[in-house]
Motif scaffolding. Sequence first.
Motif, PDB file in Angstrom:
ATOM      1  N   TRP A  34     -23.028  23.204 -15.127  1.00 53.77           N
ATOM      2  CA  TRP A  34     -21.539  23.830 -15.136  1.00 53.77           C
ATOM      3  C   TRP A  34     -20.602  22.479 -15.148  1.00 53.77           C
ATOM      4  N   ILE A  35     -20.966  21.406 -14.597  1.00 53.35           N
ATOM      5  CA  ILE A  35     -20.006  20.257 -14.464  1.00 53.35           C
ATOM      6  C   ILE A  35     -19.834  19.580 -15.900  1.00 53.35           C
ATOM      7  N   ASN A  36     -21.232  19.931 -16.730  1.00 47.81           N
ATOM      8  CA  ASN A  36     -21.249  19.178 -17.964  1.00 47.81           C
ATOM      9  C   ASN A  36     -20.026  19.801 -18.952  1.00 47.81           C
ATOM     10  N   GLN A  37     -19.511  21.032 -18.697  1.00 46.62           N
ATOM     11  CA  GLN A  37     -18.317  21.590 -19.317  1.00 46.62           C
ATOM     12  C   GLN A  37     -16.948  20.690 -19.339  1.00 46.62           C
ATOM     13  N   PHE A  38     -16.996  19.795 -18.324  1.00 47.49           N
ATOM     14  CA  PHE A  38     -15.900  18.966 -18.130  1.00 47.49           C
ATOM     15  C   PHE A  38     -16.047  17.801 -18.871  1.00 47.49           C
ATOM     16  N   ILE A  45     -14.494  13.384 -10.093  1.00 46.59           N
ATOM     17  CA  ILE A  45     -13.604  14.040  -9.343  1.00 46.59           C
ATOM     18  C   ILE A  45     -13.637  15.360  -9.074  1.00 46.59           C
ATOM     19  N   VAL A  46     -14.203  16.162  -9.889  1.00 42.06           N
ATOM     20  CA  VAL A  46     -14.294  17.567  -9.755  1.00 42.06           C
ATOM     21  C   VAL A  46     -15.443  17.723  -8.690  1.00 42.06           C
ATOM     22  N   LEU A  47     -16.672  17.142  -9.125  1.00 51.52           N
ATOM     23  CA  LEU A  47     -17.716  17.283  -7.849  1.00 51.52           C
ATOM     24  C   LEU A  47     -17.292  16.639  -6.626  1.00 51.52           C
ATOM     25  N   LEU A  48     -16.560  15.597  -6.428  1.00 49.19           N
ATOM     26  CA  LEU A  48     -16.281  15.191  -5.221  1.00 49.19           C
ATOM     27  C   LEU A  48     -15.331  16.363  -4.325  1.00 49.19           C
TER      28      LEU A  48
END
Length: 339
Positions: A34-38, A45-48
């Motif tokens: 999921w986060i690899n799309q950013f 920042i998104v994960l935190l």
Amino acid sequence: MTTNESLCLSISKIIKDYRNNEFGNYDQEHVQRWINQFEDHEQEIVLLETNRILRKNFITIEKFHEFADTVISYDGIYGKDQKDFWDHVSILQIQKQGNSQSELNEIFIDKLSKNFNVEGIINAGANNYLYIDDFIFTGNRIFTDIRDWLQSTRPNNCVVHIATIGWYVYGQHSLKTRLDKLVQDVSLNIKFVFSTYGTNIFENRLSRKDYSEIFWPTSDVESDSKIKDYVQEINVSPKYRVENGIKNRVFSRPRREEYEKIILKYGLKIMSFPKNNNSLIKPLGYHKFDLFGFGSTIFNFRNCPNNNPLVFWWGDPEAPSYHPFSKWYPLLQRDTYKG
């Protein structure tokens, strides 16, 4: 283990039982996908912030069991005689869409049966009714359910208790106002009583936007040209939040503005995938009026609310490659036909 890997693992532990793994194994690898799309510089920042929100606002099945126990033992609902109340109350099961209310009611009925030997109280005639749900966002679904129920059954001289784990301030206020007007218009004597945890009441009123506990961007988002183009295209003047430096229990102060900008940016990207969008679809979640969307920060074990930003729930990895749903991998895939 890198910081991002550690955060992916932390998030996966929170969401691991989402919908009983109906959509697959929500492990560290899932969160990483999921986060690899950013973009790389956006990922930490998104994960935190996502980890922070989920730790605070993810409603697990354990929390709902605790909620059921609290409601059953709360004298603000049952009054003076606990056993007599639960012997004669009617639990409403009147949601028109999805299975969420029946699932939640099962938990209550099981506990009531064990504690008070109660049976046959779903949609029974009574002086006290209990409508159970997990959260009030806009209040629209509860209003529609109760309006249709009133029109079909015409109960009178009774109390309807609406018990939820939490609510957004404006949604609950709007719902109570509309329900009170509804019974007045149809000449019924019905009192509505709302119950929730005081710690689970979240701010989303326009008059308190600078203290909001939803995704409510500042004007800084217009530094992104695509967001600025979207605002100009819609031709509406946004009511931006003004940063005040006051501690917020949902977002962290140093990262909130950037986090909101990133989530909004990718919400707009998702909206570009279909040729046509439902008018309710907004980058920060379903909403009838708001320019950017509702911006909810509440999640639950049954289904990710569509009032949450699109980046969290939009998409389907099983969709064919030509379908817009195939173009985004969701963190918490939403079943649009349930809850």
